[in-house]
Motif scaffolding. Structure first.
Motif, mmCIF file in Angstrom:
data_model
loop_
_atom_site.group_PDB
_atom_site.id
_atom_site.type_symbol
_atom_site.label_atom_id
_atom_site.label_comp_id
_atom_site.label_asym_id
_atom_site.label_seq_id
_atom_site.Cartn_x
_atom_site.Cartn_y
_atom_site.Cartn_z
ATOM 1 N N SER A 1 0.881 -1.159 0.058
ATOM 2 C CA SER A 1 0.224 -0.180 -0.031
ATOM 3 C C SER A 1 1.090 1.207 -0.180
ATOM 4 C CB SER A 1 -0.913 0.141 1.203
ATOM 5 O OG SER A 1 -1.578 1.228 1.425
ATOM 6 N N THR A 2 0.422 2.140 -0.793
ATOM 7 C CA THR A 2 1.095 3.558 -0.878
ATOM 8 C C THR A 2 0.586 4.697 -0.304
ATOM 9 O OG1 THR A 2 0.125 3.993 -2.870
ATOM 10 C CG2 THR A 2 2.014 2.613 -3.054
ATOM 11 N N GLY A 3 -0.481 4.372 0.697
ATOM 12 C CA GLY A 3 -1.099 5.357 1.312
ATOM 13 C C GLY A 3 -0.290 6.101 2.446
ATOM 14 N N MET A 4 -0.609 7.402 2.689
ATOM 15 C CA MET A 4 0.182 7.861 3.876
ATOM 16 C C MET A 4 -0.268 7.471 5.156
ATOM 17 S SD MET A 4 0.359 11.971 2.658
ATOM 18 C CE MET A 4 1.570 12.326 4.055
ATOM 19 N N MET A 5 0.757 7.374 6.392
ATOM 20 C CA MET A 5 0.284 6.826 7.640
ATOM 21 C C MET A 5 -0.493 7.928 8.282
ATOM 22 S SD MET A 5 3.214 5.259 10.364
ATOM 23 C CE MET A 5 2.533 4.594 11.711
ATOM 24 N N THR A 6 -1.262 7.301 8.870
ATOM 25 C CA THR A 6 -2.266 8.213 9.671
ATOM 26 C C THR A 6 -2.029 8.094 11.067
ATOM 27 O OG1 THR A 6 -4.192 6.532 9.631
ATOM 28 C CG2 THR A 6 -4.227 8.331 7.807
ATOM 29 N N THR A 7 -2.681 8.980 11.971
ATOM 30 C CA THR A 7 -2.658 8.893 13.399
ATOM 31 C C THR A 7 -3.107 7.381 13.876
ATOM 32 O OG1 THR A 7 -2.584 11.407 13.456
ATOM 33 C CG2 THR A 7 -2.908 10.107 15.684
ATOM 34 N N ALA A 8 -4.197 7.253 13.498
ATOM 35 C CA ALA A 8 -4.990 6.127 13.951
ATOM 36 C C ALA A 8 -4.207 4.705 13.436
ATOM 37 C CB ALA A 8 -6.357 5.919 13.291
ATOM 38 N N GLN A 9 -3.476 4.848 12.303
ATOM 39 C CA GLN A 9 -2.542 3.741 12.024
ATOM 40 C C GLN A 9 -1.476 3.735 12.845
ATOM 41 O OE1 GLN A 9 -1.264 3.615 7.628
ATOM 42 N NE2 GLN A 9 -0.224 1.974 8.145
ATOM 43 N N ALA A 10 -1.012 4.927 13.366
ATOM 44 C CA ALA A 10 0.484 4.686 14.216
ATOM 45 C C ALA A 10 -0.049 4.179 15.407
ATOM 46 C CB ALA A 10 0.697 6.166 14.312
ATOM 47 N N GLY B 1 12.238 0.946 33.869
ATOM 48 C CA GLY B 1 13.372 2.041 33.532
ATOM 49 C C GLY B 1 13.631 2.309 32.153
ATOM 50 N N ASP B 2 12.833 1.644 31.183
ATOM 51 C CA ASP B 2 13.073 1.743 29.833
ATOM 52 C C ASP B 2 12.212 3.176 29.228
ATOM 53 O OD1 ASP B 2 14.512 -0.509 29.751
ATOM 54 O OD2 ASP B 2 13.019 -1.565 28.935
ATOM 55 N N ALA B 3 12.992 3.669 28.137
ATOM 56 C CA ALA B 3 12.391 5.023 27.649
ATOM 57 C C ALA B 3 12.294 4.428 26.232
ATOM 58 C CB ALA B 3 13.229 6.020 27.883
ATOM 59 N N CYS B 4 11.098 4.754 25.449
ATOM 60 C CA CYS B 4 11.043 4.125 24.223
ATOM 61 C C CYS B 4 10.249 5.432 23.064
ATOM 62 C CB CYS B 4 10.035 3.038 24.097
ATOM 63 S SG CYS B 4 10.505 1.645 24.941
ATOM 64 N N LEU B 5 11.036 5.304 21.802
ATOM 65 C CA LEU B 5 10.235 6.100 20.967
ATOM 66 C C LEU B 5 9.863 5.475 19.589
ATOM 67 C CD1 LEU B 5 12.074 9.460 19.660
ATOM 68 C CD2 LEU B 5 11.984 7.700 18.184
ATOM 69 N N TYR B 6 8.897 5.861 19.143
ATOM 70 C CA TYR B 6 8.309 5.258 17.738
ATOM 71 C C TYR B 6 7.987 6.682 16.826
ATOM 72 C CZ TYR B 6 5.706 2.202 14.557
ATOM 73 O OH TYR B 6 5.558 1.591 13.666
ATOM 74 N N GLY B 7 8.878 6.587 15.713
ATOM 75 C CA GLY B 7 8.732 7.615 14.878
ATOM 76 C C GLY B 7 8.558 7.274 13.654
ATOM 77 N N TRP B 8 7.723 8.075 12.868
ATOM 78 C CA TRP B 8 7.406 7.732 11.222
ATOM 79 C C TRP B 8 7.694 8.801 10.427
ATOM 80 C CZ3 TRP B 8 4.343 7.941 15.444
ATOM 81 C CH2 TRP B 8 3.247 9.023 15.373
ATOM 82 N N GLY C 1 -2.480 2.008 16.264
ATOM 83 C CA GLY C 1 -2.390 0.528 16.271
ATOM 84 C C GLY C 1 -1.355 -0.260 16.042
ATOM 85 N N GLU C 2 -0.170 0.605 15.550
ATOM 86 C CA GLU C 2 1.201 -0.062 15.571
ATOM 87 C C GLU C 2 1.912 -0.014 16.743
ATOM 88 O OE1 GLU C 2 3.245 1.431 12.256
ATOM 89 O OE2 GLU C 2 1.935 0.803 10.644
ATOM 90 N N MET C 3 1.454 1.033 17.437
ATOM 91 C CA MET C 3 2.388 1.145 18.842
ATOM 92 C C MET C 3 1.823 0.463 19.684
ATOM 93 S SD MET C 3 3.135 5.260 19.024
ATOM 94 C CE MET C 3 1.494 5.945 18.521
ATOM 95 N N ARG C 4 0.315 0.037 19.629
ATOM 96 C CA ARG C 4 -0.129 -0.898 20.660
ATOM 97 C C ARG C 4 0.517 -2.253 20.494
ATOM 98 N NH1 ARG C 4 -6.786 0.688 20.259
ATOM 99 N NH2 ARG C 4 -6.492 2.701 21.576
ATOM 100 N N SER C 5 0.766 -2.795 19.415
ATOM 101 C CA SER C 5 1.266 -4.142 19.086
ATOM 102 C C SER C 5 2.836 -4.054 19.519
ATOM 103 C CB SER C 5 1.115 -4.712 17.702
ATOM 104 O OG SER C 5 1.645 -3.597 16.675
ATOM 105 N N GLU C 6 3.579 -2.858 19.323
ATOM 106 C CA GLU C 6 4.804 -2.806 19.231
ATOM 107 C C GLU C 6 5.195 -2.582 20.894
ATOM 108 O OE1 GLU C 6 7.187 -3.334 17.709
ATOM 109 O OE2 GLU C 6 6.341 -3.575 15.654
ATOM 110 N N PHE C 7 4.483 -1.913 21.743
ATOM 111 C CA PHE C 7 4.450 -1.533 22.976
ATOM 112 C C PHE C 7 3.404 -1.704 23.795
ATOM 113 C CE2 PHE C 7 6.665 1.824 20.181
ATOM 114 C CZ PHE C 7 7.850 1.504 20.743
#
Length: 372
Positions: free
Chosen positions: A96-105, A143-150, A107-113
């Motif tokens: 898919s070539t669609g731009m990443m939306t906030t809702a998609q981000a 004590g972990d600090a995490c970042l998710y950027g797109w 959803g991805e963060m819930r599975s990653e963190f």
């Protein structure tokens, strides 16, 4: 019969030529670390492995990075290059070539963190490739600090319509570190490097090349080497001293507290006493009492004019020869004249100054009115 044997022999020969292998439409493959399409910042986490997937319209790589975090998951940089991909697999899937939306981000963060609460930053941030977004969160237990950027890199829409700047690049970064600050994690988004490109004339998601700095090639506009600008730049002129008086006035105008009143002691006003000159001749109360002039009476300052008594008779003193013959008393006027005569004949060194009394008030009821 002979024809049937020939058909069986041909089918057997054709079956021997087939390999019988499993045909795949798309498969992840591990490539060498030096073939990664994106690299972390210099001195950053090391690359552990690179997993590549090929699609009909894109190529995706997951660059796995080393981590020391205690949370579940792995650090990675995921890049997707959209363009004229040439896959050797028939019927490969399309990405898919669609731009990443906030809702998609989200959803991805819930599975990653799953155990960390991530918050999307509302600030506008930008790196060398353009604007990007990120979310940040901490795990108090580990004590972990995490970042998710797109980020999505593509040319402006008006440039894409000319069919000269086709293609786009999407990146996702997951990075966790124990005890790291927000700025340390954001360094990954600011300093990662993209290294891949499609071999096509129309593929250019970066847009036009920015123009050169106008200072390049001009006289009187030196350009210093990196890291040496502060040491090689000419000294700055000394700043002009600003007057202090306006600053003091502004401070005085801002002072709203009332000034402290200075309390001075109040001294009683003592009236001056007028002492008449020694040459004044006044009636002394000593002369009326018959005391000798050499006697030194105690000075008294009555609040008002005293009432002087009238002349009184004084008994005569006995003679020096020792005779006790009584003598007639002399009048007071003679005693006063005798005292004045003695004062005049006395030496100025032996005579004592006499402070005259307060002058008598002349009135019809005064006791000294009859003497005048």
């Amino acid at each position: 019969m002979q024809g049937a044997f020939l058909a069986l022999g041909a089918s057997a020969l054709s079956g021997c030529t087939q390999t019988g292998g499993l045909k795949l439409t798309s498969a992840p493959t591990e490539v060498a670390a030096e073939k990664a399409l994106a690299f972390p910042p210099p001195g950053g986490p090391a690359i552990v492995s690179v997993i590549e997937r090929t699609f009909s319209n894109a190529v995706q790589q997951d660059i796995i990075l080393s981590t020391d975090a205690r949370s579940r998951g792995q650090n990675y940089i995921q890049v997707r290059y959209f363009g004229p991909a040439s896959t050797p697999f028939a019927g490969a899937s399309r990405l898919s070539t669609g731009m990443m939306t906030t809702a998609q981000a989200v959803g991805e963060m819930r599975s990653e963190f799953p155990t960390i609460r991530m918050s999307i930053s509302p600030s506008f941030v930008q790196n060398n490739y353009g604007a990007f977004a990120y979310a940040y969160g901490t795990n108090p237990g580990s004590g972990d600090a995490c970042l998710y950027g797109w980020q999505q890199i593509k040319a402006p829409d008006n440039a894409v319509r000319t069919f000269h700047y086709l293609g786009r690049i999407q990146t996702r970064v997951r990075f966790c570190q124990t005890g790291a600050s927000r700025d340390a994690l954001l360094s990954m988004m600011y300093h990662y490097t993209l290294t891949g490109a499609f071999d096509s004339v129309g593929w250019n998601p970066y847009g036009n090349i920015p123009p050169l700095d106008p200072a390049v090639g001009q006289l009187g506009r030196p350009i210093y080497a990196a890291g040496a600008g502060a040491r090689l730049q000419p000294p700055m002129p000394a700043p002009v001293a600003t007057p202090v008086r306006p600053v003091l006035r502004s401070l005085e105008s801002q002072n709203t507290r009332p000034a402290v009143r200075r309390i001075e002691p109040v001294r009683p006003i003592v009236p001056a006493v007028a002492i008449p000159a020694p040459s004044m001749v006044t009636r002394s109360p000593l002369a009326r009492t018959g005391l000798p002039a050499a006697a030194e009476p105690e000075p008294q300052t009555p609040p008002r004019a005293p009432q002087l008594p009238g002349p009184t008779a004084t008994p005569a003193m006995p003679p020096a020869g020792g005779s006790e013959t009584p003598q007639a008393p002399r009048p007071t006027s003679q005693l006063q004249q005798q005292g004045l005569t003695r004062m005049s004949s006395a030496s100025p060194l032996q005579a004592r100054p006499i402070i005259p009394a307060v002058p008598c008030t002349i009135s019809p009821t005064s006791s000294c009115a009859g003497d005048l």
